[in-house]
Write a protein that holds these residues in place. Structure first.
Motif, PDB file in Angstrom:
ATOM      1  N   LEU A 191      50.936  71.874  44.133  1.00 57.26           N
ATOM      2  CA  LEU A 191      50.926  72.587  42.852  1.00 57.26           C
ATOM      3  C   LEU A 191      49.885  73.706  42.851  1.00 57.26           C
ATOM      4  O   LEU A 191      50.132  74.806  42.345  1.00 57.26           O
ATOM      5  N   MET A 192      48.702  73.424  43.414  1.00 56.28           N
ATOM      6  CA  MET A 192      47.655  74.443  43.453  1.00 56.28           C
ATOM      7  C   MET A 192      48.092  75.671  44.245  1.00 56.28           C
ATOM      8  O   MET A 192      47.795  76.809  43.876  1.00 56.28           O
ATOM      9  N   GLN A 193      48.807  75.457  45.326  1.00 63.28           N
ATOM     10  CA  GLN A 193      49.275  76.580  46.145  1.00 63.28           C
ATOM     11  C   GLN A 193      50.301  77.430  45.416  1.00 63.28           C
ATOM     12  O   GLN A 193      50.516  78.591  45.779  1.00 63.28           O
ATOM     13  N   CYS A 194      50.918  76.845  44.378  1.00 70.76           N
ATOM     14  CA  CYS A 194      52.001  77.552  43.682  1.00 70.76           C
ATOM     15  C   CYS A 194      51.636  77.969  42.261  1.00 70.76           C
ATOM     16  O   CYS A 194      52.520  78.349  41.491  1.00 70.76           O
ATOM     17  N   LEU A 195      50.358  77.898  41.903  1.00 69.75           N
ATOM     18  CA  LEU A 195      49.979  78.253  40.534  1.00 69.75           C
ATOM     19  C   LEU A 195      50.249  79.726  40.221  1.00 69.75           C
ATOM     20  O   LEU A 195      50.402  80.098  39.052  1.00 69.75           O
ATOM     21  N   GLY A 196      50.310  80.572  41.231  1.00 69.91           N
ATOM     22  CA  GLY A 196      50.645  81.974  41.003  1.00 69.91           C
ATOM     23  C   GLY A 196      52.111  82.199  40.709  1.00 69.91           C
ATOM     24  O   GLY A 196      52.502  83.304  40.304  1.00 69.91           O
ATOM     25  N   ASN A 202      54.281  77.704  34.301  1.00 74.15           N
ATOM     26  CA  ASN A 202      54.848  77.482  32.971  1.00 74.15           C
ATOM     27  C   ASN A 202      55.370  76.057  32.809  1.00 74.15           C
ATOM     28  O   ASN A 202      55.299  75.483  31.718  1.00 74.15           O
ATOM     29  N   ALA A 203      55.882  75.475  33.893  1.00 73.21           N
ATOM     30  CA  ALA A 203      56.328  74.072  33.823  1.00 73.21           C
ATOM     31  C   ALA A 203      55.146  73.152  33.561  1.00 73.21           C
ATOM     32  O   ALA A 203      55.243  72.199  32.773  1.00 73.21           O
ATOM     33  N   LEU A 204      54.005  73.426  34.202  1.00 72.01           N
ATOM     34  CA  LEU A 204      52.809  72.613  33.970  1.00 72.01           C
ATOM     35  C   LEU A 204      52.280  72.809  32.551  1.00 72.01           C
ATOM     36  O   LEU A 204      51.844  71.846  31.905  1.00 72.01           O
ATOM     37  N   LEU A 253      58.613  70.961  44.995  1.00 70.32           N
ATOM     38  CA  LEU A 253      57.652  70.285  44.104  1.00 70.32           C
ATOM     39  C   LEU A 253      58.322  69.182  43.295  1.00 70.32           C
ATOM     40  O   LEU A 253      57.709  68.148  43.031  1.00 70.32           O
ATOM     41  N   VAL A 254      59.570  69.389  42.897  1.00 71.39           N
ATOM     42  CA  VAL A 254      60.314  68.323  42.205  1.00 71.39           C
ATOM     43  C   VAL A 254      60.381  67.088  43.095  1.00 71.39           C
ATOM     44  O   VAL A 254      60.175  65.953  42.634  1.00 71.39           O
ATOM     45  N   ASP A 255      60.638  67.292  44.380  1.00 71.23           N
ATOM     46  CA  ASP A 255      60.683  66.166  45.321  1.00 71.23           C
ATOM     47  C   ASP A 255      59.320  65.482  45.421  1.00 71.23           C
ATOM     48  O   ASP A 255      59.241  64.244  45.507  1.00 71.23           O
ATOM     49  N   LEU A 256      58.233  66.263  45.399  1.00 75.30           N
ATOM     50  CA  LEU A 256      56.893  65.679  45.479  1.00 75.30           C
ATOM     51  C   LEU A 256      56.571  64.863  44.221  1.00 75.30           C
ATOM     52  O   LEU A 256      55.925  63.818  44.305  1.00 75.30           O
ATOM     53  N   PHE A 257      56.994  65.345  43.062  1.00 76.28           N
ATOM     54  CA  PHE A 257      56.796  64.566  41.832  1.00 76.28           C
ATOM     55  C   PHE A 257      57.531  63.234  41.919  1.00 76.28           C
ATOM     56  O   PHE A 257      56.982  62.180  41.578  1.00 76.28           O
ATOM     57  N   ALA A 258      58.769  63.270  42.377  1.00 78.64           N
ATOM     58  CA  ALA A 258      59.552  62.038  42.502  1.00 78.64           C
ATOM     59  C   ALA A 258      58.920  61.085  43.508  1.00 78.64           C
ATOM     60  O   ALA A 258      58.881  59.863  43.288  1.00 78.64           O
ATOM     61  N   GLY A 318      42.071  75.333  37.929  1.00 77.29           N
ATOM     62  CA  GLY A 318      42.870  76.493  38.289  1.00 77.29           C
ATOM     63  C   GLY A 318      43.810  76.911  37.169  1.00 77.29           C
ATOM     64  O   GLY A 318      43.953  78.107  36.872  1.00 77.29           O
ATOM     65  N   MET A 319      44.446  75.941  36.539  1.00 77.19           N
ATOM     66  CA  MET A 319      45.316  76.255  35.393  1.00 77.19           C
ATOM     67  C   MET A 319      44.519  76.930  34.289  1.00 77.19           C
ATOM     68  O   MET A 319      44.945  77.930  33.705  1.00 77.19           O
ATOM     69  N   ASN A 320      43.344  76.369  33.996  1.00 84.89           N
ATOM     70  CA  ASN A 320      42.526  76.906  32.913  1.00 84.89           C
ATOM     71  C   ASN A 320      42.058  78.328  33.231  1.00 84.89           C
ATOM     72  O   ASN A 320      42.070  79.211  32.362  1.00 84.89           O
ATOM     73  N   LEU A 321      41.684  78.567  34.482  1.00 85.30           N
ATOM     74  CA  LEU A 321      41.209  79.893  34.872  1.00 85.30           C
ATOM     75  C   LEU A 321      42.321  80.931  34.719  1.00 85.30           C
ATOM     76  O   LEU A 321      42.084  82.032  34.199  1.00 85.30           O
TER      77      LEU A 321
END
Length: 325
Positions: A191-196, A202-204, A253-258, A318-321
């Motif tokens: 998730l951190m690698q994809c925050l951009g 927006n999903a988070l 990422l959906v697969d990682l959540f599952a 990272g989200m907050n920043l």
């Protein structure tokens, strides 16, 4: 005894060490009973040096002190060392809202099971007379049976009340923490690698807005928030462009959540994180919570072992920043 500061771990270490030394046994359960505060207060008289920490236990109003999560680990490390024991079989926290993944990690390697409430608990706490009676009748043969007994008997007692309170109690299997940490850290780093990527960010943000807090908005059920984030990402993925690989990233990422949720539930070959859980609460609860705050500024979160095992705090930061800029 004189004045005893219940927020000083030395007082608890002395007592627990004495109990282990004077009453040696093959099996050992330690139940700590008293008020607690799972999250930081906003404002008001509850704030203070001891209350600026997350997951505090047994506040001492005279000393304005409380046992924090780091001191909880010290309590058991030193007590076990004095008694020359390796582990406690069952730790019970007869407090409020302390069935957190973060609290569980403070006891990793020091206990086998943690029994703690996922919600507030009424002031009278656990029904000890009933528990001792059930203990004598059922004679649990192993720590797992004892942990299950504590959960079932405490909830059964409150279920008999005319107006049962909306409480939940669970037994967490601390032996599952290592595999859970690996699964969650893999997810968190992804998730951190994809925050951009706006689809992911927006999903988070959708997840944080929609997650149902447990008494406090930042305290959420772990399984519920993983499931919700997966659904939010699936929804955003359907509207995303794939010009720069947005759909492919979201699908991975959906697969990682599952996968993370399956590990927590014990569906990948290891033990489930939650051995037993019973609830009288109206919302869906699965036995363990996680802190999902917008900011961790001013808290003691980074002092927790969980923050060193899983990059969850870095993800929240990272989200907050990004949101602030």
């Amino acid at each position: 005894l004189g004045n005893v500061n219940t927020g000083d771990p030395a007082a608890a270490i002395d007592f627990v060490s004495w109990g282990m030394r004077e009453f040696p046994s093959t099996r050992l359960a330690v139940i700590l009973s008293g008020p607690g505060l799972p999250t930081m207060p906003r404002t008001g008289r509850a704030a203070g040096p001891a209350r600026d920490q997350l997951f505090t236990l047994f506040p001492d109003e005279t000393s304005r002190d409380a046992l924090n999560a780091a001191e909880l680990r010290r309590l058991f490390e030193e007590s076990l060392g004095h008694a020359r024991r390796r582990q406690v079989d069952v730790v019970g926290l007869d407090s409020c809202s302390h069935a957190f993944l973060e609290v569980a990690y403070q006891l990793e390697g020091l206990a086998t099971f943690l029994v703690a409430p996922q919600t507030f608990f009424p002031g009278q706490g656990w029904p000890y007379q009933r528990l001792l009676g059930a203990w004598r009748r059922r004679r649990p043969a192993d720590p797992e049976s004892l942990a299950r007994l504590l959960v079932s008997e405490v909830i059964a007692a409150y279920r008999q009340e005319k107006a049962p309170p909306p409480i939940a109690l669970s037994a967490i299997d601390l032996r599952a923490l290592d595999q859970v940490a690996r699964a969650l850290d893999t997810l968190t780093l992804g998730l951190m690698q994809c925050l951009g990527d706006k689809t992911v960010l927006n999903a988070l943000k959708d997840t944080r807005r929609s997650a149902q807090g447990i008494e406090w908005p930042e305290n959420v059920d772990l399984v519920e928030v993983l499931s919700l984030a997966e659904r939010m990402l699936q929804r955003r993925k359907g509207r995303a462009s794939n010009v720069f690989g947005e759909k492919a990233r979201a699908a991975a990422l959906v697969d990682l959540f599952a996968r993370a949720r399956a590990v927590v539930r014990g569906e990948t070959g290891g033990p489930p994180l939650v051995l037993a859980s019973e609830s009288l609460a109206g919302q869906p609860l699965h036995g363990v919570s996680i802190h999902f705050a917008k900011t961790l500024e001013g808290s003691s979160y980074l002092d927790l072992r969980f923050a060193r095992k899983v990059h969850w705090a870095a993800l929240l930061g990272g989200m907050n920043l990004i949101e602030e800029h």
